[in-house]
Scaffold this active site. Structure first.
Site, short mmCIF file in Angstrom:
data_model
loop_
_atom_site.label_atom_id
_atom_site.label_comp_id
_atom_site.label_asym_id
_atom_site.label_seq_id
_atom_site.Cartn_x
_atom_site.Cartn_y
_atom_site.Cartn_z
N CYS A 59 40.70 84.26 100.37
CA CYS A 59 39.90 84.33 101.55
C CYS A 59 40.84 84.31 102.82
O CYS A 59 41.01 82.96 103.35
CB CYS A 59 38.85 83.33 101.87
SG CYS A 59 37.43 83.42 100.65
N TYR A 84 37.50 110.97 92.18
CA TYR A 84 37.58 109.44 92.18
C TYR A 84 36.47 108.77 91.84
O TYR A 84 35.96 107.79 92.57
CB TYR A 84 38.34 108.67 93.14
CG TYR A 84 39.69 109.63 93.80
CD1 TYR A 84 40.98 109.36 93.09
CD2 TYR A 84 39.49 110.29 95.07
CE1 TYR A 84 41.91 110.00 93.73
CE2 TYR A 84 40.62 111.10 95.37
CZ TYR A 84 41.89 110.96 94.98
OH TYR A 84 43.00 111.66 95.38
N CYS A 87 38.13 102.48 101.09
CA CYS A 87 38.70 101.12 101.14
C CYS A 87 39.83 100.67 102.12
O CYS A 87 40.21 99.62 101.94
CB CYS A 87 38.65 100.60 99.78
SG CYS A 87 40.11 101.42 98.77
N GLU A 128 37.81 111.86 87.51
CA GLU A 128 38.59 110.12 87.42
C GLU A 128 39.75 110.46 86.56
O GLU A 128 39.64 111.12 85.24
CB GLU A 128 37.50 109.41 86.82
CG GLU A 128 38.17 107.88 86.91
CD GLU A 128 38.62 107.46 87.70
OE1 GLU A 128 39.75 106.92 87.60
OE2 GLU A 128 38.10 107.28 89.00
N CYS A 150 44.58 79.15 99.17
CA CYS A 150 44.24 80.22 98.45
C CYS A 150 44.54 81.63 99.07
O CYS A 150 44.33 81.56 100.30
CB CYS A 150 42.83 80.14 97.85
SG CYS A 150 42.24 81.50 96.84
N ASP A 180 36.09 109.35 96.88
CA ASP A 180 36.20 107.65 97.15
C ASP A 180 37.56 107.26 96.55
O ASP A 180 37.56 106.79 95.31
CB ASP A 180 35.14 107.07 96.50
CG ASP A 180 35.12 105.49 96.32
OD1 ASP A 180 35.70 105.05 97.33
OD2 ASP A 180 34.23 104.95 95.82
#
Length: 463
Positions: A81, A316, A420, A337, A78, A393
């Site tokens: 992960c 954001y 992120c 946003e 997969c 963000d």
């Protein structure tokens, strides 16, 4: 080195995508599914001048960090992960090293400064079954059976699996109910090559605090035959709150359609982060790991260091998740946003929480903030707009330089950057450090255990 050569490699490092890195006579090889400390036999699949890519064939000597019995048997097949076979403590070290390395290499942050400002990564006590959202593609296998699961890495081939180790246990019950219904009533799965068939994806959302469940079927049509029967069956599952259809008839890789049709119950579920309540629709952006999100936003609030008199901009802002956290401690919060529905959700979330000191704007942050700044200057005879704290963000691409410049022009005392992607974070930190802001605190938060992704919160303070 040539394609198809078989080599023995000791894995000494890992790349940003989680692939093992080792050298044979100085020639670097990237090997998926190999981890630091492994000695492996690998087959070269692509050979460049100074480096190549190889396929893991055998693990000759397993690393001390290798998990003997991975929780998910599909982990290697997969694409979800990438590093599940690595011991969790070593995963956290890998992510810390990734953030630190990017800040040094791309951000040009001195190592001695990072030694002072980097704080320990925030890991999870239980790094499985943490996702409150899952999107399962639906298709047909070679025998004609309807299947669902996840795409194999970098493909659109479905690995059948209804029991993902990252998702909540109730997902399996929901998926089996839907597959049985489709088989019983002859409802075809979508074929993306032919752009035919009906059911494309199943979206499931789960409220960790409220225990409310949402199921949304993405369909290549306007209705689901016998949909009332499926709804009746799903409604028997404890916590079921919302069953909807998302209409997506486009030949596209985009999962969700823009039109949502109710099938049973509400068109949203509710959940909490801390003491703030949120309404979540099928199209809402909402952090997928609520346990870590509370820690992440708690850090953002701590770094913002609010005392009740501050004006704060949250760029954001999505459905207002961070904005509403900040509004509890600030005088005024302005959220920006680009997605109109997200702003509608943000305004509604402010209303249901009784928060009146948050105002929201629809538009691109890199357009809204400079326009606001210019308009303020015109209307106030050259006086510049000011913010005490600015929180950003952004998506993975980070902030545009024009936005960073406007942030600097507004001269906030503190900038809190939630990221992120530590590579674009590092690029933007370099710009801000060059404009009179210094990195004061950095902390990684493991939002996505078993994967290579990591969130990070930085505090930059005006010199």
């Amino acid at each position: 080195m040539q394609k198809n050569d078989m080599v023995t490699v000791t894995i000494e490092d890992m790349g940003t995508s989680g692939e093992g890195i080792g050298k044979v006579d100085g020639y670097a090889l990237f090997i998926k599914d190999a981890i630091i400390g492994d000695v492996v036999e690998a087959k070269i699949m692509k050979a460049k001048k100074n480096y190549g890519y190889a396929r893991l064939m055998n693990i000759l000597t397993p690393s001390e960090y290798r998990v003997k019995n991975p929780q998910c048997s599909m982990a290697r097949k997969c694409g979800g992960c990438q590093i599940q076979e690595m011991e969790y403590g070593r995963q956290l070290q890998f992510k810390m090293d990734k953030v630190r390395g990017n800040l040094m290499r791309i951000g040009e942050v001195p190592e001695e400064l990072l030694d002072c400002v980097m704080e320990p990564i925030v890991g999870m006590d239980e790094p499985f079954h943490y996702r409150n959202k899952a999107q399962f593609p639906v298709g047909t296998d070679k025998e004609g059976n309807i299947v669902t699961g996840f795409y194999a890495g970098r493909t659109h081939s479905i690995i059948p699996n209804t029991d993902c180790s990252l998702g909540v246990p109730v997902n399996e019950k929901i998926l089996k109910c839907i597959l049985a219904f489709m088989e019983e009533y002859g409802i075809r799965a979508y074929d993306e090559e032919k752009n035919s068939g009906l059911v494309r994806h199943v979206l499931i959302r789960y409220g960790f605090t409220t225990k409310e469940i949402m199921v949304c079927l993405v369909i290549n049509g306007n209705s689901l035959p016998h949909g009332e029967i499926l709804a009746e069956r799903l409604a028997q599952i404890p916590g079921m709150t919302s069953i909807t259809l998302s209409i997506n008839k486009d030949k596209t890789n985009v999962i969700m359609g823009n039109q949502i049709k109710p099938l049973w119950g509400q068109t949203y579920i509710t959940d909490y982060i801390g003491n703030v309540k949120y309404q979540i629709s099928p199209l809402s952006f909402y952090q997928v790991n609520p346990v870590q999100t509370e820690k992440l936003y708690g850090l953002a609030l701590e770094y913002a260091d609010l005392h009740g008199n501050e004006t704060v901009w949250d760029l954001y802002c999505g459905i207002g998740t961070i904005s509403l956290f900040l509004a509890q401690k600030a005088k005024k919060v302005y959220g920006v946003e680009i997605v109109p529905q997200a702003i509608d959700d943000a305004k509604n979330n402010a209303k249901i929480n009784g928060i009146t000191n948050a105002k929201f704007y629809v538009g691109k942050a890199e357009e809204v903030l400079p326009e606001y700044y210019a308009a303020y200057e015109r209307e106030h005879g050259g006086k510049t707009a000011h913010a005490d704290v600015i929180v950003v963000d952004p998506p993975r691409k980070g902030c545009e330089e024009s936005l960073l410049q406007t942030i600097v022009d507004m001269q906030p005392e503190r900038i809190v950057y939630v990221s992120c992607d530590s590579a674009t974070l590092a690029r933007d930190v370099k710009y801000l450090r060059g404009c009179g802001y210094e990195l004061e605190r950095v902390r990684a938060v493991d939002q996505f255990p078993q994967t290579v992704h990591v969130e990070c919160v930085c505090l930059l303070r005006k010199n």
